[in-house]
Scaffold this active site. Structure first.
Site, mmCIF file in Angstrom:
data_model
loop_
_atom_site.group_PDB
_atom_site.id
_atom_site.type_symbol
_atom_site.label_atom_id
_atom_site.label_comp_id
_atom_site.label_asym_id
_atom_site.label_seq_id
_atom_site.Cartn_x
_atom_site.Cartn_y
_atom_site.Cartn_z
ATOM 1 N N SER A 214 0.834 -1.195 0.000
ATOM 2 C CA SER A 214 0.000 0.000 0.000
ATOM 3 C C SER A 214 0.879 1.260 0.000
ATOM 4 C CB SER A 214 -0.962 -0.036 1.197
ATOM 5 O OG SER A 214 -1.965 0.943 1.099
ATOM 6 N N ASP A 364 -9.629 -4.429 -5.450
ATOM 7 C CA ASP A 364 -9.088 -3.367 -4.593
ATOM 8 C C ASP A 364 -9.937 -2.114 -4.698
ATOM 9 O OD1 ASP A 364 -7.438 -1.339 -3.383
ATOM 10 O OD2 ASP A 364 -5.713 -2.632 -3.702
ATOM 11 N N HIS A 395 -8.325 -4.639 -1.049
ATOM 12 C CA HIS A 395 -7.059 -4.085 -0.575
ATOM 13 C C HIS A 395 -6.602 -4.729 0.733
ATOM 14 C CE1 HIS A 395 -3.980 -0.976 -0.907
ATOM 15 N NE2 HIS A 395 -4.068 -0.806 0.404
#
Length: 465
Positions: A214, A364, A395
Site C-alpha cells: 500500500s 481493490d 485491498h
C-alpha cells in the site's frame, strides 16, 4: 513476537480500528504494555525531540551519511535480534535540496555471511510528523500508529532476523510527512539503505532487497524506479510490493466520495508539502472548511486510523471554491510528475533491471487494480523482469494473501534463484497461500502461525484481514 503476545495485540487493534471515537485519540487496553501510549520520556514526540532536528552538518554531508545515532527500544522483539538503533541521515527532497530523516535499523544476533539487508516500507499513510515509523516503533512511544507499525513491519522483520539479515525501516515521508510524494519517498528509502550499510560498516556490494504494501509499496516502487540513477552503488537483487499506488490521479478519483476518502485529503496534503506551486494554488481555493480540514489532518496524532475513520464519503473538491480543480494546470503538472504510468507521466519512467514481484487484488477499492496492471504492461513492453500476481481480493485481504509469496520471492532473490519467466506472468511458487502446508517451510512455522492468526481480525484500514 510470539503467539502469547499476539492475541492481546489483535484485541487492541480491533479496539483501535472499530470506533471513530477511539480512532481520534490513543487507544486504551491492558494486554500489550509495550505498545500502549505512555509517552516515553526518553523518546519524546518528533515535533519536539532534538534528535529529529537537522544539524548544521546536514547540507555538506553526503546522501546516506549518518549524522546522529542512538540505541532505541522497539516493539519488535525477537530471539534473533541483537540491537536496534535510530539513525538520522542526509537525503534529498523532491526538489533535490538536502534534508534529513530517520531510519530504524535492526541488527541480527547472528548475521548471515555474506551480509544481506532487507528494507521494509510500511504504510504510514498520514501527514502528521508524529506518525513517523521510527516514533511508532519505540516502546511506549505514545504514537497513534504503534499497533499499525508493529503489525505491518513485524512479520517481515521477524522473518528477516531469523535468516540473519539486517533490516532497515526508513521514515520515507520525511520531516514534512509527505505522503504519496514519490521522489521524496524513494530517495529516503535508498539513502536509508546507505545509512545502514555505512553505520554497520558493511561491504558496499552488500545484497539488498525491498518490500512494502500500500503506502509502503508506493515508497518501494519509487525507490526501485530511482535506484539506477540516484543510488546505483546499492546492489538491489529483488523487490516485492503489493496494492501499489502508481498514479495519484487514478487513486484520488477512485477513493474520493468513498469510504476511504480520507486518503484523498492526506495524499493531496502530502503532495502540497513537496510542490510549492501546488501548495499555493490549493490554499488559494480553500474555503474556511477546507482550511480547517487541512489543520485537522496535520495535527498531532492524526495518523492512519483517524485518516480512515473521520472523513468517509466526503468529496475533497467540495472544500474548494474552484469548479474543476483537478484539471487546473498546476494540479495536472504535479499529478503527471508524480505518476509512474508512461502513458500519463510528463517524465520518462525508468525500467528497473532487477527481478520484481508485484501483487494486487482485482477487487481493490483503495488503489486501482487497472492502474497497476497498466504499469506492469508498460514496464514489460520496455524489457522489465516482473512477475505479476492478480489476487481475488480487495485491498485489505490482498495484504494477507500475498505474505507467503513475498517471503518466498525475497528468499530466492537473496539466493539468486528467481526463475526467468515471461514478464507479467506468475509462477506457482509465489501464489502459495498462508494455509498451504508449504507456507511453514517458506516462512518458518512460528511466523506462519502469526500471519494466519490475523485472518478475520480488524485491519488498520477498518475492514477485516
Amino acid at each position: 513476537m510470539h503467539m502469547r503476545t499476539l492475541a492481546p495485540l489483535l484485541a487492541a487493534l480491533a479496539a483501535l480500528a472499530g470506533l471513530p471515537a477511539v480512532l481520534a485519540r490513543p487507544f486504551d487496553g491492558t494486554g500489550t504494555d509495550f505498545l500502549l501510549p505512555r509517552a516515553n520520556p526518553d523518546f519524546p514526540n518528533p515535533n519536539v525531540d532534538p534528535f529529529y532536528q537537522a544539524p548544521d552538518s546536514l547540507a555538506p554531508a553526503q546522501n546516506g551519511q549518518v549524522l546522529k545515532r542512538r540505541p532505541v527500544p522497539t516493539t519488535i522483539q525477537s530471539i534473533h535480534l541483537d540491537s536496534t538503533y535510530q539513525l538520522y541521515y542526509r537525503t534529498e527532497n523532491t526538489q533535490g535540496s538536502p534534508t534529513g530523516t530517520v531510519a530504524t535499523i535492526f541488527v541480527p544476533k547472528k548475521p548471515a555471511s555474506p551480509p544481506k539487508v532487507l528494507s521494509v516500507q510500511w504504510y504510514e499513510d498520514a501527514v502528521s510528523f508524529d506518525c513517523s515509523p521510527s516514533y511508532a516503533l519505540v516502546q511506549n512511544s505514545g504514537s497513534s500508529s504503534a499497533v499499525i507499525a508493529f503489525l505491518d513491519i513485524g512479520i517481515y522483520t521477524q522473518w528477516a532476523l531469523s535468516q540473519g539479515y539486517y533490516v532497515v525501516q526508513a521514515d520515507h515521508e520525511g520531516p514534512k510527512a509527505s505522503f504519496i510524494a514519490g521522489f521524496n519517498s524513494g530517495k529516503a528509502v535508498l539513502d536509508g539503505i546507505k545509512a545502514l550499510i555505512n553505520d554497520q560498516k558493511l561491504p558496499q556490494d552488500t545484497q539488498v532487497a525491498m518490500t512494502g504494501y500500500s503506502g509502503g509499496a508506493h515508497a518501494t516502487v519509487w525507490a526501485e524506479t530511482l535506484h539506477e540513477e540516484y543510488a546505483p552503488s546499492i546492489k538491489l537483487v529483488g523487490s516485492v510490493h503489493g496494492g501499489t499506488p502508481v498514479d495519484p490521479r487514478g487513486t484520488l478519483l477512485l477513493i474520493n466520495k468513498g469510504p476511504f476518502a480520507g486518503f484523498a485529503f492526506a495524499g493531496l496534503i502530502g503532495l502540497m508539502s513537496q510542490h510549492p506551486d501546488l501548495d499555493a494554488y490549493v490554499r488559494s481555493i480553500l474555503g474556511d472548511a477546507g482550511r480547517k480540514k487541512l489543520a485537522e489532518f496535520t495535527s498531532n496524532g492524526y495518523c492512519l486510523p483517524s485518516v480512515v475513520a473521520l472523513s468517509p464519503f466526503q468529496d475533497i473538491f467540495s472544500y474548494t471554491n474552484a469548479t474543476d480543480p483537478i484539471n487546473n494546470p498546476r494540479v495536472v503538472k504535479v499529478l503527471k510528475e508524480e505518476s509512474l504510468l508512461s502513458s500519463y507521466s510528463s517524465r520518462s519512467v525508468p525500467v528497473p533491471k532487477h527481478p520484481r514481484l508485484i501483487f494486487h487484488g482485482v477487487l481493490d477499492e483503495i488503489v486501482p487494480y487497472k492502474d497497476n496492471a497498466q504499469y506492469v504492461r508498460e514496464q514489460c513492453a520496455k524489457g522489465a523482469d516482473i512477475q505479476f500476481n492478480s489476487l481475488v481480493a480487495e485491498h485489505i485481504t490482498g495484504e494477507l494473501f500475498g505474505i507467503v509469496g513475498v517471503i518466498n520471492f525475497l528468499k530466492q532473490s537473496f539466493a539468486g534463484e528467481i526463475p526467468k519467466v515471461k514478464c507479467g506472468s506468475i509462477l506457482p511458487d509465489y501464489q502459495i497461500g498462508l494455509f498451504d502446508p508449504r507456507a511453514d517451510d517458506i516462512m518458518g512455522k512460528d511466523i506462519a502461525d502469526e500471519a494466519r492468526s490475523l485472518k478475520g481480525k480488524k485491519s488498520p484500514f477498518g475492514g477485516n484481514f
